[in-house]
Scaffold this active site. Structure first.
Site, mmCIF file in Angstrom:
data_model
loop_
_atom_site.group_PDB
_atom_site.id
_atom_site.type_symbol
_atom_site.label_atom_id
_atom_site.label_comp_id
_atom_site.label_asym_id
_atom_site.label_seq_id
_atom_site.Cartn_x
_atom_site.Cartn_y
_atom_site.Cartn_z
ATOM 1 N N GLU A 97 51.567 15.196 12.000
ATOM 2 C CA GLU A 97 52.570 14.180 11.661
ATOM 3 C C GLU A 97 52.107 12.766 11.976
ATOM 4 O O GLU A 97 52.713 11.790 11.518
ATOM 5 C CB GLU A 97 53.878 14.473 12.406
ATOM 6 C CG GLU A 97 54.615 15.712 11.936
ATOM 7 C CD GLU A 97 55.184 15.568 10.537
ATOM 8 O OE1 GLU A 97 55.251 14.429 10.034
ATOM 9 O OE2 GLU A 97 55.532 16.608 9.933
ATOM 10 N N GLU A 122 43.940 34.535 22.146
ATOM 11 C CA GLU A 122 44.230 33.692 23.304
ATOM 12 C C GLU A 122 43.520 34.160 24.574
ATOM 13 O O GLU A 122 43.508 33.462 25.578
ATOM 14 C CB GLU A 122 45.732 33.641 23.570
ATOM 15 C CG GLU A 122 46.337 34.925 24.091
ATOM 16 C CD GLU A 122 47.795 34.738 24.498
ATOM 17 O OE1 GLU A 122 48.121 35.052 25.663
ATOM 18 O OE2 GLU A 122 48.594 34.292 23.660
#
Length: 267
Positions: A78, A109
C-alpha cells in the site's frame, strides 16, 4: 504458556447463536486498541530509528509467516499508491514465497535460515531496517532472520503479541502488543492479527509523514491510478488553491501529480 495460545474466555462456541458469536468476537476485538496503545512507547523509538536510516537512503523490510507475513506484504504494497514511493522502498517477505500469500506452505515457517536467503537478492546495508512479524514471537523463520541480520549490522525490530518472547529478545526494537486469548483459541488471525495490522499502519504511515510524503493531512504524493483517486486529487487541489474543478483538473493533467499541481499554483 503463550498468551496467544491461552484458552478462550468463551466455551461451547458451536452451541452459541449467531448473535452471541458475533457479539463475543466484537467484545474481544474492543480490547485490541488498548493493547496497541500500551505498545506506543515501544513503537516510537523504532519509527525514529527507521526514519533516520531511510533519510540516508535506507529501506524497510517486513518478514513473517502465515497471517503475519501477509500483513507485512499488505502494508508494504500500500505504500507506493498511498505515498508515491518506489515499490522497493518498503518490501514484504513471506515464508514460503508468493505461493504462501494465498495458500499455506507446510513447514515454511520452521526454516530458521530461509529468511536471510529470501532477503539476499536485496543486498541489504546498514541503512536498511528489517521488522520481524510473528504473533507468537516464536517463529523460527522470523527469529533466524532477525538474529542473523542484526549480527550483520542491520537494524532489527519486531511486532509480536506475547511479552518476553524469543523474537523480542533477538531484536533491538521489540514491539509487544499483548492482546490475550483469542475468541477462537489460538486463532491469531483474529485479535493478534488486528493488533499487528494497526501497528504496521502506525509504523509505515508515521515514517512516510516524517519523510515528507504528506501535506497537512493529505496524501499529496499518492498515485492517480483510478477515477476515485483522481477525483480525490482534484478536490485536494481545489481546496488548497481555492480554484474551480476545471482549473484543478488542468493543473493535475499538466503537472502529473498533486504535489506539483499545488506547488505550481502557488508559485
Amino acid at each position: 504458556m503463550l498468551t496467544t495460545e491461552m484458552s478462550s474466555r468463551f466455551n461451547n462456541l458451536e452451541q452459541m447463536s449467531v448473535t452471541a458469536i458475533l457479539e463475543g468476537i466484537n467484545s474481544e476485538d474492543m480490547t485490541v486498541p488498548l493493547a496497541v496503545a500500551k505498545a506506543i512507547p515501544q513503537v516510537e523509538p523504532l519509527v525514529t530509528a527507521i526514519v533516520k536510516r531511510m533519510k540516508q537512503g535506507g529501506r524497510l523490510f517486513y518478514i513473517g509467516a502465515g497471517t503475519s507475513g501477509r500483513l507485512g506484504i499488505l502494508d508494504a504494497s500500500e505504500c507506493p499508491p498511498t505515498f508515491g514511493v518506489p515499490h522497493e522502498l518498503v518490501v514484504g517477505i513471506i515464508a514460503g514465497g508468493d505461493t504462501a500469500i494465498r495458500k499455506a506452505v507446510e513447514f515454511a515457517e520452521d526454516d530458521a535460515e530461509q529468511a536471510v536467503k529470501d532477503l539476499a537478492q536485496f543486498s541489504l546495508t546498514d541503512k536498511d531496517t528489517v521488522i520481524g512479524i510473528a504473533a507468537s514471537g516464536t517463529t523460527p523463520y522470523v527469529i533466524g532472520g532477525v538474529t542473523t541480520l542484526r549480527k550483520q549490522g542491520i537494524l532489527t525490530g519486531c511486532v509480536t503479541c506475547n511479552t518476553g518472547s524469543p523474537l523480542a529478545a533477538a531484536v533491538e526494537y521489540p514491539v509487544e502488543a499483548e492482546v490475550g486469548a483469542e475468541f477462537l483459541t489460538g486463532s491469531t488471525r483474529m485479535k493478534a492479527g488486528t493488533a499487528q495490522k494497526l501497528i504496521l499502519n502506525m509504523i509505515s504511515t508515521t515514517v512516510m509523514i516524517q519523510l515528507g510524503h504528506v501535506k497537512g493531512n493529505k496524501m499529496v504524493d499518492m498515485q492517480l491510478s483510478n477515477k476515485k483517486l483522481i477525483s480525490r486529487a482534484v478536490k485536494m487541489v481545489m481546496t488548497e488553491l481555492a480554484v474551480d474543478e476545471e482549473t484543478a483538473k488542468q493543473l493535475i493533467k499538466e503537472k502529473g501529480s498533486i504535489r506539483s499541481a499545488i506547488e505550481s499554483g502557488k508559485s
